[in-house]
Design a protein around this motif. Sequence first.
Motif, PDB file in Angstrom:
ATOM      1  N   TYR A 121      -7.429   5.256  -1.164  1.00  0.00           N
ATOM      2  CA  TYR A 121      -8.207   5.761  -0.026  1.00  0.00           C
ATOM      3  C   TYR A 121      -8.033   4.823   1.142  1.00  0.00           C
ATOM      4  N   PRO A 122      -7.385   5.303   2.206  1.00  0.00           N
ATOM      5  CA  PRO A 122      -7.105   6.719   2.480  1.00  0.00           C
ATOM      6  C   PRO A 122      -5.669   7.180   2.214  1.00  0.00           C
ATOM      7  N   ASP A 123      -4.742   6.292   1.862  1.00  0.00           N
ATOM      8  CA  ASP A 123      -3.319   6.597   2.018  1.00  0.00           C
ATOM      9  C   ASP A 123      -2.805   7.749   1.163  1.00  0.00           C
ATOM     10  N   ALA A 124      -3.075   7.715  -0.138  1.00  0.00           N
ATOM     11  CA  ALA A 124      -2.457   8.708  -1.028  1.00  0.00           C
ATOM     12  C   ALA A 124      -2.894  10.135  -0.710  1.00  0.00           C
ATOM     13  N   GLY A 125      -4.132  10.285  -0.255  1.00  0.00           N
ATOM     14  CA  GLY A 125      -4.648  11.621   0.011  1.00  0.00           C
ATOM     15  C   GLY A 125      -4.512  12.093   1.441  1.00  0.00           C
ATOM     16  N   ASN A 126      -3.891  11.286   2.285  1.00  0.00           N
ATOM     17  CA  ASN A 126      -3.805  11.608   3.710  1.00  0.00           C
ATOM     18  C   ASN A 126      -2.381  12.041   4.065  1.00  0.00           C
ATOM     19  N   ALA A 127      -2.215  13.288   4.419  1.00  0.00           N
ATOM     20  CA  ALA A 127      -0.885  13.819   4.734  1.00  0.00           C
ATOM     21  C   ALA A 127      -0.260  13.137   5.943  1.00  0.00           C
ATOM     22  N   ARG A 128      -1.077  12.512   6.778  1.00  0.00           N
ATOM     23  CA  ARG A 128      -0.557  11.857   7.982  1.00  0.00           C
ATOM     24  C   ARG A 128      -0.199  10.394   7.747  1.00  0.00           C
ATOM     25  N   ALA A 129      -0.470   9.895   6.559  1.00  0.00           N
ATOM     26  CA  ALA A 129      -0.087   8.512   6.252  1.00  0.00           C
ATOM     27  C   ALA A 129       1.411   8.444   5.965  1.00  0.00           C
TER      28      ALA A 129
ATOM     29  N   ARG B 118       0.830  -1.214   0.000  1.00  0.00           N
ATOM     30  CA  ARG B 118       0.000   0.000   0.000  1.00  0.00           C
ATOM     31  C   ARG B 118       0.859   1.255   0.000  1.00  0.00           C
ATOM     32  N   ARG B 119       1.870   1.267   0.836  1.00  0.00           N
ATOM     33  CA  ARG B 119       2.753   2.449   0.927  1.00  0.00           C
ATOM     34  C   ARG B 119       3.442   2.726  -0.403  1.00  0.00           C
ATOM     35  N   ASP B 120       4.011   1.685  -1.003  1.00  0.00           N
ATOM     36  CA  ASP B 120       4.742   1.895  -2.253  1.00  0.00           C
ATOM     37  C   ASP B 120       3.821   2.401  -3.361  1.00  0.00           C
ATOM     38  N   ILE B 121       2.608   1.855  -3.425  1.00  0.00           N
ATOM     39  CA  ILE B 121       1.658   2.312  -4.436  1.00  0.00           C
ATOM     40  C   ILE B 121       1.218   3.744  -4.139  1.00  0.00           C
ATOM     41  N   ALA B 122       0.907   4.031  -2.876  1.00  0.00           N
ATOM     42  CA  ALA B 122       0.451   5.377  -2.517  1.00  0.00           C
ATOM     43  C   ALA B 122       1.507   6.431  -2.817  1.00  0.00           C
TER      44      ALA B 122
ATOM     45  N   PRO C 189       0.321  14.883  -0.520  1.00  0.00           N
ATOM     46  CA  PRO C 189      -0.860  14.050  -0.768  1.00  0.00           C
ATOM     47  C   PRO C 189      -1.509  14.370  -2.103  1.00  0.00           C
ATOM     48  N   HIS C 190      -2.193  13.364  -2.637  1.00  0.00           N
ATOM     49  CA  HIS C 190      -2.903  13.544  -3.907  1.00  0.00           C
ATOM     50  C   HIS C 190      -4.152  12.676  -3.884  1.00  0.00           C
ATOM     51  N   GLN C 191      -5.289  13.254  -4.273  1.00  0.00           N
ATOM     52  CA  GLN C 191      -6.545  12.517  -4.329  1.00  0.00           C
ATOM     53  C   GLN C 191      -6.902  12.173  -5.771  1.00  0.00           C
ATOM     54  N   VAL C 192      -6.980  10.903  -6.069  1.00  0.00           N
ATOM     55  CA  VAL C 192      -7.406  10.418  -7.381  1.00  0.00           C
ATOM     56  C   VAL C 192      -8.922  10.549  -7.485  1.00  0.00           C
TER      57      VAL C 192
END
Length: 223
Positions: free
Chosen positions: A134-142, A87-91, A152-155
């Motif tokens: 969701y939620p990782d890529a768009g969450n600055a705290r992830a 998940r981290r690598d993809i995000a 962060p970026h929201q698809v």
Amino acid sequence: MPDEPVDRVLVVTAHPDDAEFHFGATIAAFVAGGADVSYLVCSDGAQGGDAEVRAREQRAAAAVLGVRAVAFLGRRDGRLEPDLALRRDIALHVRRERPTLVLTHYPRRVLDLPVEASHPDHVAVGEATLAALYPDAGNARAFPDVPDAPPPHQVAEVWVPGYERPDHHVDATAHVDRKLAAIRCHRSQIGAAVPAWVLEWMRLAGKQPGHEFAEAFRRIRLT
């Protein structure tokens, strides 16, 4: 195609060749429409052959379709899991590429189709990608432990193959030849001939919308 113009598309797959078999005509259509398309391939493909050969074939196939870039995570083929590391690598890759739309695998097993449609690596990457978006890529705290992480970026949308209740069809008729040419680049997997089921599947997908050939999807809207 989507209701709104798409300028950047990221295709996240388990293996070299998955993008062309599943989405090749759709990718060609996006490129023809001016979209920037890139790939993220999660495994090294080594259970299907030599990893370096498969990477070369994947780059060649992507070039046929007009894909800008191909990135490889290099994880062991056949051992993908939808864990936090994947998940981290993809995000983080999503944050770097900043796509509007992501194409990826169906995130669970489908019992009404041949078993190969639900390859465990495909299911794992589909689930990991959805969690990464969701939620990782768009969450600055992830992933606060990652130094210099991209912002962060929201698809906006995710498309997965329309194995169950498809709600979107892309007319593939004008792009069949390019898809087949891209698939032929994967000679280590198919030899000299594209499997007959590729055209059969696209003909079947085209029946509902009235196209000669189509690729079918489930759309998941995130914004």
